[in-house]
Write an enzyme that holds these catalytic residues in place. Structure first.
Site, PDB file in Angstrom:
ATOM      1  N   ARG A 128      31.093  41.291   0.858  1.00 23.45           N
ATOM      2  CA  ARG A 128      30.777  42.726   0.767  1.00 23.45           C
ATOM      3  C   ARG A 128      30.742  43.086  -0.711  1.00 23.45           C
ATOM      4  O   ARG A 128      31.561  42.606  -1.494  1.00 23.45           O
ATOM      5  CB  ARG A 128      31.841  43.553   1.483  1.00 23.45           C
ATOM      6  CG  ARG A 128      31.927  43.266   2.969  1.00 23.45           C
ATOM      7  CD  ARG A 128      33.029  44.069   3.639  1.00 23.45           C
ATOM      8  NE  ARG A 128      32.666  45.488   3.628  1.00 23.45           N
ATOM      9  CZ  ARG A 128      33.515  46.460   3.314  1.00 23.45           C
ATOM     10  NH1 ARG A 128      34.756  46.191   2.993  1.00 23.45           N
ATOM     11  NH2 ARG A 128      33.127  47.717   3.335  1.00 23.45           N
ATOM     12  N   SER A 155      31.728  45.729  -2.144  1.00 20.89           N
ATOM     13  CA  SER A 155      32.983  46.353  -2.567  1.00 20.89           C
ATOM     14  C   SER A 155      34.054  45.307  -2.865  1.00 20.89           C
ATOM     15  O   SER A 155      34.891  45.504  -3.745  1.00 20.89           O
ATOM     16  CB  SER A 155      33.471  47.344  -1.511  1.00 20.89           C
ATOM     17  OG  SER A 155      33.603  46.708  -0.262  1.00 20.89           O
ATOM     18  N   ARG A 170      33.121  43.650  -6.256  1.00 24.19           N
ATOM     19  CA  ARG A 170      33.483  44.493  -7.396  1.00 24.19           C
ATOM     20  C   ARG A 170      34.978  44.461  -7.684  1.00 24.19           C
ATOM     21  O   ARG A 170      35.422  44.941  -8.727  1.00 24.19           O
ATOM     22  CB  ARG A 170      32.994  45.926  -7.174  1.00 24.19           C
ATOM     23  CG  ARG A 170      31.471  46.035  -7.289  1.00 24.19           C
ATOM     24  CD  ARG A 170      30.998  47.477  -7.295  1.00 24.19           C
ATOM     25  NE  ARG A 170      31.212  48.167  -6.043  1.00 24.19           N
ATOM     26  CZ  ARG A 170      30.348  48.215  -5.027  1.00 24.19           C
ATOM     27  NH1 ARG A 170      29.202  47.572  -5.125  1.00 24.19           N
ATOM     28  NH2 ARG A 170      30.622  48.885  -3.938  1.00 24.19           N
ATOM     29  N   THR A 194      35.648  29.381   8.410  1.00 19.62           N
ATOM     30  CA  THR A 194      36.422  29.177   7.189  1.00 19.62           C
ATOM     31  C   THR A 194      35.711  29.877   6.040  1.00 19.62           C
ATOM     32  O   THR A 194      34.494  29.780   5.898  1.00 19.62           O
ATOM     33  CB  THR A 194      36.583  27.673   6.893  1.00 19.62           C
ATOM     34  OG1 THR A 194      37.367  27.083   7.939  1.00 19.62           O
ATOM     35  CG2 THR A 194      37.288  27.436   5.561  1.00 19.62           C
ATOM     36  N   LEU A 195      36.488  30.583   5.225  1.00 17.74           N
ATOM     37  CA  LEU A 195      35.963  31.350   4.100  1.00 17.74           C
ATOM     38  C   LEU A 195      36.465  30.782   2.786  1.00 17.74           C
ATOM     39  O   LEU A 195      37.658  30.501   2.640  1.00 17.74           O
ATOM     40  CB  LEU A 195      36.429  32.814   4.208  1.00 17.74           C
ATOM     41  CG  LEU A 195      36.109  33.539   5.505  1.00 17.74           C
ATOM     42  CD1 LEU A 195      36.820  34.897   5.535  1.00 17.74           C
ATOM     43  CD2 LEU A 195      34.607  33.706   5.666  1.00 17.74           C
ATOM     44  N   GLU A 196      35.576  30.623   1.844  1.00 14.40           N
ATOM     45  CA  GLU A 196      35.952  30.215   0.489  1.00 14.40           C
ATOM     46  C   GLU A 196      36.332  31.467  -0.288  1.00 14.40           C
ATOM     47  O   GLU A 196      35.566  32.427  -0.333  1.00 14.40           O
ATOM     48  CB  GLU A 196      34.768  29.542  -0.207  1.00 14.40           C
ATOM     49  CG  GLU A 196      34.154  28.412   0.574  1.00 14.40           C
ATOM     50  CD  GLU A 196      32.679  28.226   0.228  1.00 14.40           C
ATOM     51  OE1 GLU A 196      32.176  28.878  -0.707  1.00 14.40           O
ATOM     52  OE2 GLU A 196      32.037  27.439   0.917  1.00 14.40           O
ATOM     53  N   GLN A 245      30.586  40.297   5.525  1.00 14.10           N
ATOM     54  CA  GLN A 245      29.688  40.733   6.585  1.00 14.10           C
ATOM     55  C   GLN A 245      28.888  39.547   7.100  1.00 14.10           C
ATOM     56  O   GLN A 245      28.636  38.596   6.374  1.00 14.10           O
ATOM     57  CB  GLN A 245      28.785  41.862   6.109  1.00 14.10           C
ATOM     58  CG  GLN A 245      28.095  41.631   4.798  1.00 14.10           C
ATOM     59  CD  GLN A 245      27.476  42.898   4.249  1.00 14.10           C
ATOM     60  OE1 GLN A 245      27.034  43.757   4.989  1.00 14.10           O
ATOM     61  NE2 GLN A 245      27.418  43.000   2.936  1.00 14.10           N
ATOM     62  N   TYR A 272      23.978  23.096  17.145  1.00 16.20           N
ATOM     63  CA  TYR A 272      24.993  22.408  16.355  1.00 16.20           C
ATOM     64  C   TYR A 272      26.036  21.804  17.280  1.00 16.20           C
ATOM     65  O   TYR A 272      26.485  22.435  18.228  1.00 16.20           O
ATOM     66  CB  TYR A 272      25.670  23.387  15.390  1.00 16.20           C
ATOM     67  CG  TYR A 272      26.739  22.751  14.547  1.00 16.20           C
ATOM     68  CD1 TYR A 272      26.403  21.981  13.445  1.00 16.20           C
ATOM     69  CD2 TYR A 272      28.082  22.908  14.856  1.00 16.20           C
ATOM     70  CE1 TYR A 272      27.379  21.392  12.663  1.00 16.20           C
ATOM     71  CE2 TYR A 272      29.062  22.326  14.080  1.00 16.20           C
ATOM     72  CZ  TYR A 272      28.708  21.568  12.983  1.00 16.20           C
ATOM     73  OH  TYR A 272      29.684  20.983  12.217  1.00 16.20           O
TER      74      TYR A 272
END
Length: 173
Positions: A94, A96, A99, A120-122, A139, A152
């Site tokens: 996002r 925001s 920033r 999984t997020l880096e 998002q 997959y």
């Protein structure tokens, strides 16, 4: 072609997109805000070697939050289980959050048709930054597939929280 927020909501109702738990207030004009799960992995290795297993510390996030440090790699996951057998997912940050100096999903935003799991997020912070479980962090967008679909069926299909890279297994071959 990207789906609108209203089309995402419709496709969730029709069972073509899975977002669980789903909250209508998190819909945007052409995306859905996903939230951070309650656990992150802090990578312990001073030097990350793709030919070796990664060492990490598992951290349970609390309502007090957790302070991310610069020059460290963290892996989190989406609170929501997200996926589709009809559409391609793309997870992005996002503005925001950007920033605030948090780089999110910079190298691996594209999901595969057929994946439905907690992604999984880096996480990489440019300065100390406190994060909280359940915060709106990124998002997800959904894209129409043009051509025949290949579902997959890889190792990431059943992930329910953050996972380190298993690239070292490929290097063993």
């Amino acid at each position: 072609m990207i789906l609108s927020g209203l089309k995402i909501e419709e496709e969730v109702r029709n069972g073509n997109i899975s977002i669980s738990p789903f909250n209508k207030s998190l819909l945007n004009p052409n995306s859905y805000n996903y939230r951070l799960g309650d656990e992150i992995l802090e990578i312990d290795d001073e030097v990350i070697d793709p030919k070796r297993e990664t060492h990490y510390k598992r951290i349970k996030l609390t309502k007090e939050g957790y302070l991310l440090k610069p020059n460290k790699l963290y892996l989190g996951s989406t609170l929501e289980k997200i996926g589709s057998s009809k559409y391609v997912t793309q997870l992005i940050g996002r503005s925001s959050i950007g920033r605030l100096g948090l780089f999110l999903q910079v190298t691996a935003p594209l999901g595969h048709v057929g994946c439905n799991h907690n992604w999984t997020l880096e996480l990489k912070s440019v300065q100390p930054l406190r994060i909280y479980p359940g915060m709106k962090i990124g998002q997800v967008t959904f894209w129409v597939v043009d051509g025949d679909k290949i579902m997959y069926d890889g190792e990431y299909t059943d992930f329910m929280g953050p996972h380190v890279s298993t690239f070292y297994k490929e290097c063993e071959k």
